[in-house]
Enzyme design. Structure first.
Site, PDB file in Angstrom:
ATOM      1  N   CYS A 152     -20.563 -79.316  16.784  1.00 12.29           N
ATOM      2  CA  CYS A 152     -21.760 -78.620  16.275  1.00 12.29           C
ATOM      3  C   CYS A 152     -21.936 -78.764  14.761  1.00 12.29           C
ATOM      4  O   CYS A 152     -23.070 -78.956  14.279  1.00 12.29           O
ATOM      5  CB  CYS A 152     -21.729 -77.150  16.680  1.00 12.29           C
ATOM      6  SG  CYS A 152     -20.091 -76.408  16.629  1.00 12.29           S
ATOM      7  N   HIS A 245     -24.517 -72.450  11.758  1.00 13.70           N
ATOM      8  CA  HIS A 245     -23.455 -72.935  10.866  1.00 13.70           C
ATOM      9  C   HIS A 245     -24.078 -73.374   9.543  1.00 13.70           C
ATOM     10  O   HIS A 245     -25.037 -74.159   9.519  1.00 13.70           O
ATOM     11  CB  HIS A 245     -22.750 -74.154  11.479  1.00 13.70           C
ATOM     12  CG  HIS A 245     -21.928 -73.853  12.703  1.00 13.70           C
ATOM     13  ND1 HIS A 245     -21.652 -72.587  13.153  1.00 13.70           N
ATOM     14  CD2 HIS A 245     -21.287 -74.701  13.558  1.00 13.70           C
ATOM     15  CE1 HIS A 245     -20.887 -72.652  14.235  1.00 13.70           C
ATOM     16  NE2 HIS A 245     -20.659 -73.925  14.506  1.00 13.70           N
TER      17      HIS A 245
END
Ligand SMILES: NC(=O)c1ccc[n+]([C@@H]2O[C@H](COP(=O)([O-])OP(=O)(O)OC[C@H]3O[C@@H](n4cnc5c(N)ncnc54)[C@H](OP(=O)(O)O)[C@@H]3O)[C@@H](O)[C@H]2O)c1
Length: 354
Positions: A152, A245
Protein backbone atom coordinates in the site's frame (compact mmCIF):
# COMPACT_ATOMS: atom_id res chain seq x y z
CA UNK A 1 -29.45 -13.04 -17.15
CA UNK A 2 -26.49 -10.73 -16.45
CA UNK A 3 -23.64 -10.81 -18.95
CA UNK A 4 -21.18 -9.47 -16.39
CA UNK A 5 -18.03 -11.46 -15.61
CA UNK A 6 -18.51 -13.55 -12.47
CA UNK A 7 -15.88 -12.88 -9.83
CA UNK A 8 -14.99 -14.24 -6.40
CA UNK A 9 -13.32 -12.68 -3.39
CA UNK A 10 -10.83 -14.76 -1.38
CA UNK A 11 -10.69 -13.66 2.27
CA UNK A 12 -13.91 -11.69 1.81
CA UNK A 13 -14.56 -11.06 5.52
CA UNK A 14 -11.32 -9.16 6.28
CA UNK A 15 -10.51 -5.44 6.00
CA UNK A 16 -9.44 -5.67 2.35
CA UNK A 17 -12.09 -8.27 1.46
CA UNK A 18 -14.85 -5.95 2.68
CA UNK A 19 -13.51 -3.16 0.49
CA UNK A 20 -13.68 -5.52 -2.47
CA UNK A 21 -17.31 -6.25 -1.64
CA UNK A 22 -18.06 -2.53 -1.38
CA UNK A 23 -16.22 -1.54 -4.58
CA UNK A 24 -17.71 -4.39 -6.62
CA UNK A 25 -21.32 -3.59 -5.66
CA UNK A 26 -22.84 -2.19 -8.85
CA UNK A 27 -19.64 -2.56 -10.91
CA UNK A 28 -20.42 -2.23 -14.64
CA UNK A 29 -18.33 -5.26 -15.76
CA UNK A 30 -17.98 -7.59 -12.74
CA UNK A 31 -20.48 -9.31 -10.46
CA UNK A 32 -19.75 -11.11 -7.17
CA UNK A 33 -20.55 -14.82 -7.45
CA UNK A 34 -18.36 -16.38 -4.73
CA UNK A 35 -17.03 -15.32 -1.33
CA UNK A 36 -14.44 -17.34 0.59
CA UNK A 37 -12.96 -17.14 4.08
CA UNK A 38 -11.16 -19.42 6.55
CA UNK A 39 -12.54 -22.76 7.74
CA UNK A 40 -13.80 -20.88 10.82
CA UNK A 41 -16.28 -18.97 8.64
CA UNK A 42 -17.03 -21.37 5.75
CA UNK A 43 -20.69 -22.46 5.75
CA UNK A 44 -21.91 -19.29 7.48
CA UNK A 45 -23.64 -16.49 5.60
CA UNK A 46 -21.58 -13.38 4.89
CA UNK A 47 -23.55 -11.33 7.41
CA UNK A 48 -23.12 -13.99 10.12
CA UNK A 49 -19.35 -14.26 9.69
CA UNK A 50 -18.38 -10.71 8.82
CA UNK A 51 -18.06 -7.84 11.27
CA UNK A 52 -18.72 -5.06 8.70
CA UNK A 53 -16.44 -2.06 9.20
CA UNK A 54 -17.29 0.30 6.35
CA UNK A 55 -19.68 3.19 6.04
CA UNK A 56 -22.84 2.68 4.04
CA UNK A 57 -23.65 -0.80 5.34
CA UNK A 58 -23.16 -4.23 3.84
CA UNK A 59 -24.47 -4.46 0.25
CA UNK A 60 -27.78 -6.37 0.20
CA UNK A 61 -26.59 -8.69 -2.59
CA UNK A 62 -24.02 -10.39 -0.31
CA UNK A 63 -25.69 -10.56 3.11
CA UNK A 64 -27.18 -14.02 2.57
CA UNK A 65 -24.40 -15.45 0.39
CA UNK A 66 -22.78 -18.54 1.94
CA UNK A 67 -19.05 -18.37 2.52
CA UNK A 68 -17.20 -21.22 0.83
CA UNK A 69 -13.80 -22.70 1.70
CA UNK A 70 -10.77 -21.11 0.03
CA UNK A 71 -9.95 -23.97 -2.35
CA UNK A 72 -10.30 -24.53 -6.09
CA UNK A 73 -12.81 -27.39 -5.82
CA UNK A 74 -15.28 -25.18 -3.90
CA UNK A 75 -15.37 -22.31 -6.41
CA UNK A 76 -18.08 -22.43 -9.11
CA UNK A 77 -16.68 -23.08 -12.59
CA UNK A 78 -18.37 -20.04 -14.13
CA UNK A 79 -16.30 -17.73 -11.92
CA UNK A 80 -13.48 -16.37 -14.10
CA UNK A 81 -11.67 -13.89 -11.88
CA UNK A 82 -10.69 -14.09 -8.21
CA UNK A 83 -9.66 -11.13 -6.08
CA UNK A 84 -7.33 -12.29 -3.33
CA UNK A 85 -7.36 -10.63 0.10
CA UNK A 86 -5.78 -13.61 1.82
CA UNK A 87 -3.12 -13.31 4.55
CA UNK A 88 0.40 -13.47 3.10
CA UNK A 89 1.16 -16.92 4.57
CA UNK A 90 -1.96 -18.51 3.06
CA UNK A 91 -1.95 -16.68 -0.28
CA UNK A 92 1.18 -18.19 -1.87
CA UNK A 93 0.12 -21.81 -2.32
CA UNK A 94 -3.63 -21.16 -2.71
CA UNK A 95 -3.23 -18.58 -5.47
CA UNK A 96 -0.99 -21.02 -7.37
CA UNK A 97 -3.55 -23.83 -6.97
CA UNK A 98 -6.25 -21.52 -8.34
CA UNK A 99 -4.16 -20.40 -11.32
CA UNK A 100 -3.45 -24.07 -12.13
CA UNK A 101 -7.23 -24.67 -12.03
CA UNK A 102 -7.70 -21.95 -14.67
CA UNK A 103 -8.74 -18.91 -12.64
CA UNK A 104 -7.36 -15.42 -13.19
CA UNK A 105 -6.16 -14.18 -9.78
CA UNK A 106 -5.76 -10.49 -8.99
CA UNK A 107 -3.93 -10.51 -5.67
CA UNK A 108 -3.24 -8.05 -2.90
CA UNK A 109 -0.94 -10.38 -1.04
CA UNK A 110 2.84 -10.10 -1.15
CA UNK A 111 3.55 -13.80 -1.80
CA UNK A 112 4.07 -13.59 -5.59
CA UNK A 113 4.84 -9.89 -6.11
CA UNK A 114 8.53 -10.34 -6.79
CA UNK A 115 8.28 -13.58 -8.82
CA UNK A 116 10.08 -12.79 -12.09
CA UNK A 117 7.15 -13.97 -14.25
CA UNK A 118 4.33 -12.39 -12.21
CA UNK A 119 3.26 -8.85 -13.10
CA UNK A 120 3.49 -6.40 -10.21
CA UNK A 121 1.06 -3.93 -11.64
CA UNK A 122 -0.19 -0.35 -11.35
CA UNK A 123 -2.11 0.46 -14.55
CA UNK A 124 -1.00 4.11 -14.33
CA UNK A 125 2.65 3.07 -14.15
CA UNK A 126 3.43 -0.15 -16.02
CA UNK A 127 0.38 -1.37 -17.99
CA UNK A 128 2.72 -3.12 -20.48
CA UNK A 129 3.93 -5.52 -17.74
CA UNK A 130 0.76 -7.61 -18.20
CA UNK A 131 2.69 -9.22 -21.09
CA UNK A 132 4.39 -11.32 -18.37
CA UNK A 133 1.12 -13.25 -18.02
CA UNK A 134 1.83 -15.23 -21.19
CA UNK A 135 5.43 -15.87 -20.03
CA UNK A 136 4.05 -17.10 -16.69
CA UNK A 137 1.51 -19.43 -18.33
CA UNK A 138 4.05 -20.84 -20.78
CA UNK A 139 6.72 -21.39 -18.12
CA UNK A 140 4.44 -22.89 -15.48
CA UNK A 141 1.93 -24.63 -17.74
CA UNK A 142 -1.00 -22.83 -16.06
CA UNK A 143 -4.38 -22.21 -17.69
CA UNK A 144 -5.02 -19.32 -15.31
CA UNK A 145 -2.57 -16.72 -14.01
CA UNK A 146 -1.65 -14.42 -11.14
CA UNK A 147 -1.20 -10.65 -11.21
CA UNK A 148 -0.38 -8.68 -8.07
CA UNK A 149 -0.65 -5.15 -6.82
CA UNK A 150 2.07 -3.57 -4.70
CA UNK A 151 2.32 -2.87 -1.00
CA UNK A 152 0.00 0.00 0.00
CA UNK A 153 2.79 2.50 0.72
CA UNK A 154 4.74 1.48 -2.38
CA UNK A 155 1.61 2.01 -4.51
CA UNK A 156 1.17 5.70 -3.71
CA UNK A 157 4.90 6.33 -3.62
CA UNK A 158 5.31 4.93 -7.14
CA UNK A 159 2.22 6.74 -8.48
CA UNK A 160 3.97 9.97 -7.43
CA UNK A 161 7.45 8.93 -8.61
CA UNK A 162 6.37 7.80 -12.09
CA UNK A 163 5.92 11.28 -13.68
CA UNK A 164 9.29 12.36 -12.27
CA UNK A 165 11.04 9.21 -13.47
CA UNK A 166 9.54 9.63 -16.96
CA UNK A 167 10.40 13.32 -17.24
CA UNK A 168 13.76 13.65 -15.45
CA UNK A 169 14.94 10.20 -14.35
CA UNK A 170 15.36 9.25 -10.67
CA UNK A 171 18.57 8.09 -9.05
CA UNK A 172 17.73 8.14 -5.33
CA UNK A 173 14.61 8.22 -3.15
CA UNK A 174 14.33 8.61 0.61
CA UNK A 175 10.91 7.94 2.16
CA UNK A 176 9.58 8.04 5.73
CA UNK A 177 6.05 6.66 6.05
CA UNK A 178 3.30 7.43 8.57
CA UNK A 179 0.95 4.48 8.02
CA UNK A 180 -2.66 4.09 9.14
CA UNK A 181 -3.81 1.41 11.56
CA UNK A 182 -6.13 -0.25 8.99
CA UNK A 183 -3.00 -1.28 7.09
CA UNK A 184 -2.58 -4.00 9.72
CA UNK A 185 -5.96 -5.58 8.88
CA UNK A 186 -8.73 -6.15 11.42
CA UNK A 187 -8.59 -5.98 14.45
CA UNK A 188 -5.04 -4.87 13.69
CA UNK A 189 -2.85 -3.09 16.23
CA UNK A 190 -4.11 -3.19 19.83
CA UNK A 191 -5.61 0.16 20.88
CA UNK A 192 -3.36 0.26 23.97
CA UNK A 193 -0.32 0.06 21.70
CA UNK A 194 -1.29 2.73 19.17
CA UNK A 195 -3.35 5.38 21.03
CA UNK A 196 -1.14 8.29 22.14
CA UNK A 197 1.71 6.68 20.24
CA UNK A 198 3.79 6.12 17.09
CA UNK A 199 5.28 2.67 16.51
CA UNK A 200 8.54 3.00 14.55
CA UNK A 201 8.48 -0.51 13.09
CA UNK A 202 6.23 -2.46 10.69
CA UNK A 203 7.57 -5.94 10.00
CA UNK A 204 8.72 -6.47 6.38
CA UNK A 205 7.42 -3.09 5.23
CA UNK A 206 10.67 -1.26 4.58
CA UNK A 207 11.99 -4.13 2.47
CA UNK A 208 8.84 -4.01 0.29
CA UNK A 209 8.98 -0.23 -0.13
CA UNK A 210 12.64 -0.46 -1.12
CA UNK A 211 12.27 -3.30 -3.64
CA UNK A 212 8.80 -3.10 -5.24
CA UNK A 213 9.20 0.38 -6.83
CA UNK A 214 12.29 -0.83 -8.70
CA UNK A 215 10.26 -3.63 -10.34
CA UNK A 216 7.30 -1.31 -11.04
CA UNK A 217 9.51 1.31 -12.69
CA UNK A 218 11.68 -1.35 -14.36
CA UNK A 219 11.94 -2.25 -18.03
CA UNK A 220 10.10 -5.22 -19.50
CA UNK A 221 12.09 -7.71 -21.58
CA UNK A 222 11.31 -11.12 -23.08
CA UNK A 223 11.87 -12.98 -19.81
CA UNK A 224 11.20 -10.53 -17.05
CA UNK A 225 11.65 -7.04 -15.71
CA UNK A 226 15.04 -5.38 -15.35
CA UNK A 227 14.66 -3.32 -12.16
CA UNK A 228 15.03 0.46 -12.37
CA UNK A 229 18.44 1.66 -11.22
CA UNK A 230 17.22 3.73 -8.25
CA UNK A 231 18.57 3.61 -4.67
CA UNK A 232 15.63 3.67 -2.24
CA UNK A 233 15.81 4.09 1.54
CA UNK A 234 12.60 3.63 3.57
CA UNK A 235 11.61 4.06 7.22
CA UNK A 236 8.10 2.85 8.12
CA UNK A 237 6.04 4.04 11.10
CA UNK A 238 2.55 3.13 12.33
CA UNK A 239 0.54 6.17 13.47
CA UNK A 240 -2.85 6.63 15.17
CA UNK A 241 -4.79 7.34 11.95
CA UNK A 242 -7.60 5.01 10.81
CA UNK A 243 -7.10 5.22 7.02
CA UNK A 244 -4.60 6.94 4.72
CA UNK A 245 -0.83 6.56 4.56
CA UNK A 246 1.22 9.78 4.55
CA UNK A 247 4.79 9.60 3.21
CA UNK A 248 7.57 12.20 3.43
CA UNK A 249 9.64 11.77 0.24
CA UNK A 250 12.95 13.24 -1.01
CA UNK A 251 14.21 12.55 -4.53
CA UNK A 252 17.41 12.94 -6.51
CA UNK A 253 16.87 13.48 -10.24
CA UNK A 254 19.09 12.35 -13.11
CA UNK A 255 18.85 15.71 -14.87
CA UNK A 256 18.22 19.22 -13.55
CA UNK A 257 14.60 20.35 -13.36
CA UNK A 258 13.17 23.58 -12.00
CA UNK A 259 10.51 23.57 -9.28
CA UNK A 260 7.96 24.63 -11.91
CA UNK A 261 8.91 21.73 -14.18
CA UNK A 262 8.55 19.24 -11.30
CA UNK A 263 5.14 20.69 -10.40
CA UNK A 264 4.06 20.50 -14.05
CA UNK A 265 5.16 16.86 -14.25
CA UNK A 266 2.74 16.04 -11.40
CA UNK A 267 -0.22 18.11 -12.64
CA UNK A 268 0.12 17.14 -16.30
CA UNK A 269 0.38 13.41 -15.71
CA UNK A 270 -2.17 11.26 -17.59
CA UNK A 271 -1.79 7.57 -18.22
CA UNK A 272 -3.44 4.45 -19.55
CA UNK A 273 -6.40 4.12 -17.10
CA UNK A 274 -7.56 7.66 -17.93
CA UNK A 275 -7.04 7.15 -21.68
CA UNK A 276 -8.97 3.85 -21.55
CA UNK A 277 -11.69 5.30 -19.30
CA UNK A 278 -11.43 2.40 -16.83
CA UNK A 279 -14.42 2.60 -14.45
CA UNK A 280 -12.30 2.89 -11.28
CA UNK A 281 -9.65 5.23 -12.70
CA UNK A 282 -9.32 8.59 -10.94
CA UNK A 283 -8.95 11.62 -13.18
CA UNK A 284 -6.65 13.26 -12.37
CA UNK A 285 -4.61 10.44 -10.85
CA UNK A 286 -2.33 12.88 -9.02
CA UNK A 287 -3.55 15.96 -7.17
CA UNK A 288 -0.90 18.56 -6.35
CA UNK A 289 -1.85 20.72 -3.35
CA UNK A 290 -0.66 24.33 -3.20
CA UNK A 291 -1.65 24.74 0.50
CA UNK A 292 1.21 24.63 3.02
CA UNK A 293 -0.53 22.11 5.29
CA UNK A 294 -1.90 19.53 2.84
CA UNK A 295 -2.34 16.67 2.10
CA UNK A 296 -3.82 15.39 5.37
CA UNK A 297 -5.26 11.90 5.91
CA UNK A 298 -8.65 13.07 7.21
CA UNK A 299 -9.16 15.65 4.46
CA UNK A 300 -7.59 14.04 1.42
CA UNK A 301 -7.66 10.22 1.64
CA UNK A 302 -10.93 9.98 -0.31
CA UNK A 303 -9.71 12.11 -3.24
CA UNK A 304 -10.81 10.46 -6.51
CA UNK A 305 -12.99 8.05 -4.48
CA UNK A 306 -9.87 6.88 -2.64
CA UNK A 307 -8.08 6.10 -5.93
CA UNK A 308 -6.06 9.32 -6.41
CA UNK A 309 -2.62 10.10 -4.98
CA UNK A 310 -2.31 13.48 -3.28
CA UNK A 311 1.02 15.33 -3.32
CA UNK A 312 1.89 18.52 -1.43
CA UNK A 313 4.56 20.67 0.21
CA UNK A 314 6.72 20.40 -2.93
CA UNK A 315 9.98 22.26 -2.30
CA UNK A 316 13.75 22.06 -2.83
CA UNK A 317 15.67 19.66 -0.60
CA UNK A 318 19.08 20.51 0.85
CA UNK A 319 20.31 16.90 0.71
CA UNK A 320 18.73 15.54 -2.49
CA UNK A 321 16.95 17.72 -5.12
CA UNK A 322 13.26 18.01 -4.11
CA UNK A 323 11.05 16.91 -1.23
CA UNK A 324 7.28 16.54 -0.92
CA UNK A 325 4.50 14.71 0.93
CA UNK A 326 2.47 11.89 -0.63
CA UNK A 327 -0.88 10.66 0.69
CA UNK A 328 -3.14 7.86 -0.44
CA UNK A 329 -5.89 5.60 0.81
CA UNK A 330 -4.34 2.31 1.89
CA UNK A 331 -7.33 -0.03 1.65
CA UNK A 332 -8.77 1.52 -1.52
CA UNK A 333 -6.02 2.37 -4.08
CA UNK A 334 -3.43 0.70 -1.80
CA UNK A 335 -5.32 -2.61 -1.78
CA UNK A 336 -8.77 -3.53 -3.17
CA UNK A 337 -9.17 -0.54 -5.50
CA UNK A 338 -5.72 -1.19 -6.93
CA UNK A 339 -6.51 -4.87 -7.59
CA UNK A 340 -9.85 -3.86 -9.13
CA UNK A 341 -8.18 -1.35 -11.46
CA UNK A 342 -5.70 -4.09 -12.43
CA UNK A 343 -8.64 -6.36 -13.32
CA UNK A 344 -10.26 -3.61 -15.37
CA UNK A 345 -7.03 -3.26 -17.35
CA UNK A 346 -6.90 -7.05 -17.85
CA UNK A 347 -10.48 -6.98 -19.13
CA UNK A 348 -9.74 -4.25 -21.68
CA UNK A 349 -6.53 -5.98 -22.75
CA UNK A 350 -8.46 -9.23 -23.39
CA UNK A 351 -6.95 -11.38 -20.60
CA UNK A 352 -10.37 -12.17 -19.11
CA UNK A 353 -11.96 -13.41 -22.32
CA UNK A 354 -13.86 -16.69 -21.89
N1 LIG B 1 -5.04 -3.74 5.15
C1 LIG B 1 -4.37 -3.10 4.17
O1 LIG B 1 -4.34 -1.86 4.09
C2 LIG B 1 -3.65 -3.90 3.11
C3 LIG B 1 -3.08 -3.20 2.06
C4 LIG B 1 -2.43 -3.90 1.03
C5 LIG B 1 -2.37 -5.27 1.10
N2 LIG B 1 -2.91 -5.95 2.15
C6 LIG B 1 -2.82 -7.42 2.12
O2 LIG B 1 -4.12 -7.96 1.87
C7 LIG B 1 -4.27 -9.21 2.54
C8 LIG B 1 -5.49 -9.17 3.45
O3 LIG B 1 -5.29 -8.17 4.45
P1 LIG B 1 -6.44 -7.75 5.49
O4 LIG B 1 -5.94 -6.51 6.12
O5 LIG B 1 -7.78 -7.76 4.84
O6 LIG B 1 -6.43 -9.01 6.52
P2 LIG B 1 -7.55 -9.49 7.54
O7 LIG B 1 -8.45 -8.36 7.92
O8 LIG B 1 -6.83 -10.22 8.62
O9 LIG B 1 -8.46 -10.55 6.69
C9 LIG B 1 -7.97 -11.82 6.32
C10 LIG B 1 -9.03 -12.58 5.51
O10 LIG B 1 -8.49 -13.86 5.14
C11 LIG B 1 -9.27 -14.93 5.72
N3 LIG B 1 -8.37 -15.98 6.20
C12 LIG B 1 -7.55 -15.95 7.28
N4 LIG B 1 -6.88 -17.12 7.38
C13 LIG B 1 -7.29 -17.89 6.35
C14 LIG B 1 -6.99 -19.21 5.94
N5 LIG B 1 -6.11 -19.97 6.59
N6 LIG B 1 -7.61 -19.69 4.84
C15 LIG B 1 -8.51 -18.94 4.15
N7 LIG B 1 -8.85 -17.67 4.50
C16 LIG B 1 -8.25 -17.16 5.60
C17 LIG B 1 -10.06 -14.30 6.84
O11 LIG B 1 -11.24 -15.06 7.04
P3 LIG B 1 -11.92 -15.27 8.50
O12 LIG B 1 -12.83 -14.08 8.73
O13 LIG B 1 -12.69 -16.53 8.35
O14 LIG B 1 -10.80 -15.35 9.51
C18 LIG B 1 -10.33 -12.91 6.26
O15 LIG B 1 -11.39 -12.99 5.34
C19 LIG B 1 -2.96 -9.47 3.28
O16 LIG B 1 -2.13 -10.27 2.46
C20 LIG B 1 -2.38 -8.07 3.43
O17 LIG B 1 -0.98 -8.08 3.56
C21 LIG B 1 -3.56 -5.30 3.15
Amino acid sequence: MSDKIKVGILGATGAVGQRFVQLLAGHPWFEIAALTASDRSAGKTYSEACSWLLRGGMPAAVTDMSLIPTEASAIPEDVRLLFSALPGGKAGAVEEELAVAGFAVSSNASAHRMDPDVPLLIPDVNPDHTALIRVQQARRGWRGFIVTNPNCSATHLVCALKPLHDAFGLTAVNVVTMQAISGAGYPGVASLDILDNVIPYIGGEEEKIESEPRKLLGTLSADGVAPADIVISAQANRVAVRNGHLEAVSVKLKRFASLEEVAAAFTGYRSEPQRLGLPSAPDPAIILHPEVDRPQPRLDRLAGNGMATSVGRLRPDALLDYKFLVLGHNTIRGASGGALLNAELLYVQGYLAA
